[in-house]
Scaffold this active site. Sequence first.
Site, PDB file in Angstrom:
ATOM      1  N   LYS A  74       4.810   5.711   1.993  1.00 32.75           N
ATOM      2  CA  LYS A  74       4.890   4.672   3.140  1.00 32.75           C
ATOM      3  C   LYS A  74       5.918   4.610   4.118  1.00 32.75           C
ATOM      4  O   LYS A  74       5.988   4.609   5.363  1.00 32.75           O
ATOM      5  CB  LYS A  74       4.452   3.260   2.628  1.00 32.75           C
ATOM      6  N   ASP A 119       0.543  -5.566   1.067  1.00 35.85           N
ATOM      7  CA  ASP A 119       0.189  -5.814  -0.160  1.00 35.85           C
ATOM      8  C   ASP A 119       0.957  -4.998  -1.035  1.00 35.85           C
ATOM      9  O   ASP A 119       0.910  -4.646  -2.061  1.00 35.85           O
ATOM     10  CB  ASP A 119      -1.406  -5.442  -0.321  1.00 35.85           C
TER      11      ASP A 119
HETATM   12  C1  PLP Z   1      -0.250   4.073  -2.034  1.00 34.46           C
HETATM   13  C2  PLP Z   1      -0.958   3.950  -0.823  1.00 34.46           C
HETATM   14  N1  PLP Z   1      -2.020   4.770  -0.671  1.00 34.46           N
HETATM   15  C3  PLP Z   1      -2.691   4.726   0.570  1.00 34.46           C
HETATM   16  C4  PLP Z   1      -2.767   3.809   1.286  1.00 34.46           C
HETATM   17  C5  PLP Z   1      -3.761   3.544   2.276  1.00 34.46           C
HETATM   18  O1  PLP Z   1      -3.162   3.758   3.539  1.00 34.46           O
HETATM   19  P1  PLP Z   1      -3.743   2.945   4.817  1.00 34.46           P
HETATM   20  O2  PLP Z   1      -3.926   1.471   4.660  1.00 34.46           O
HETATM   21  O3  PLP Z   1      -3.231   3.545   5.948  1.00 34.46           O
HETATM   22  O4  PLP Z   1      -5.302   3.492   4.879  1.00 34.46           O
HETATM   23  C6  PLP Z   1      -1.926   2.465   0.872  1.00 34.46           C
HETATM   24  C7  PLP Z   1      -1.748   1.378   1.829  1.00 34.46           C
HETATM   25  O5  PLP Z   1      -0.806   0.456   1.481  1.00 34.46           O
HETATM   26  C8  PLP Z   1      -0.961   2.826  -0.142  1.00 34.46           C
HETATM   27  O6  PLP Z   1      -0.015   1.732  -0.401  1.00 34.46           O
END
Ligand code: PLP
Length: 431
Positions: free
Chosen positions: A99, A147
């Site tokens: 992130k 979240d």
């Molecule tokens: C660990 C992780 N993987 C994937 C995602 C998915 O990303 P996106 O919301 O851009 O689809 C998130 C989103 O918070 C995440 O925390």
Amino acid sequence: MCPPAPAGVTGNDPGGVTVAMRLFSLALNPAADHAAGYGVAQSAVLDDDQMQAAAAEIRTWPGYAPTSLVSLPGLAAALGIAELHYKDEGTRFGLGSFKPLGGAYAVFRAVARSVAERTGEMPSSRELLDGAHRDSAGGITVCAATDGNHGRSVAWGAHTFGCRCVIYITESVTPAREQAIAAFGAEVVRHPGSYDDAVRAVAERAEREGWLVIPDTSDGSSVTVPRDVMAGYTLMAEEAIGQLPEGRPPTHLFLQAGVGGMAAAVCAKFWRTYGHQRPFTLSVEPAQCACWYHSLIAGHPVAVTGEIDSVMAGLACGEVSRLAWPILHTGADAAMTVEDPLAPEAMRLLAAAPHGDLPLVGGESGVAGLAGLLAVAGDVPARRTIGLDHSSRVLLFGTEGDTDAENYTLLVGRSGAEVRYSAAAFTGEHQ
Ligand SMILES: Cc1ncc(COP(=O)(O)O)c(C=O)c1O
């Protein structure tokens, strides 16, 4: 409101990989256009210059290092595919997930734009890091809804680039994730309702207070910041492309999706790099918050309502990002949903590494792509549908490690530290 996902399909166990319940849904995207070039609609979201600028910028940050691309030949053989590669984002900037590439980069850009409005000159990250614009930056407040991981990355970005930060978290965010955000000096506000409710609440508050919102999603009204977030994510794909074995690009990508920013960014990078020879790309979501699955089938964005909650907390989103839509609408070849118990199964499988691979720490949301692969690999019709066979080379993005250490231990039965210890022993033995 959309209909519930169709009942999953069960299949044979692939070569001893034990998945207690293999419930999933798989649908080809009716609008997928694998032969199409990366066109005007996609470039309007993300173009090469934006991707290159983000990558060049983030590479200069202190603590930057490419994350590992781990090859899992034992699991690949067990699943009846040729190669399996796992990009392990658990070590990214010490924050445990991919992130910061997006959230912190967007904070940098927002702060730099704001300083430029006051001074007439766009500062570099080096200048901000050195405190050259401490007074201007210190008067800025950035805010975001989260979240978990996005808020942590925005709080880290604010701490790094010298501005104030307020993070709205949803009811389901665990105290450990809340503390990880507060540890960077951010004010944390717990907001009732879903992720999408928190996104709207923080946007309204920012409007009143004159704060800069750093959303990782877009309802179409504001695109500058979510575009920066997605541009930053593309560095993860760029690194992976450079780390893959020469001349053997992946044939399949299983990309977990919340609002779809990550999946769209990775899809965009592979599309620009490989054109129509890009990998068959699947989105993977928790069954009860599968906004991409339902939207792609419908051919237009569809909001999922009801109980938007999942063990895969980062993917618990009911509305697709309108900015990601032009890329995944034709760029995703198929969409999948997986039931919640498949995520902890995938976490345990990575940690136990029963097929002689390096043990890995993958968090709940980070392993959703693997959960999708495990489900499809054990199901003959599903394999056929997506052309998965003994010659396939699959790339997964392990987008988080044990970002919630307590929950990780609870779900896996061992702590992340213990798994990393076995990984170090494995590496020692195989050197
Ligand atoms: C660990 C992780 N993987 C994937 C995602 C998915 O990303 P996106 O919301 O851009 O689809 C998130 C989103 O918070 C995440 O925390």
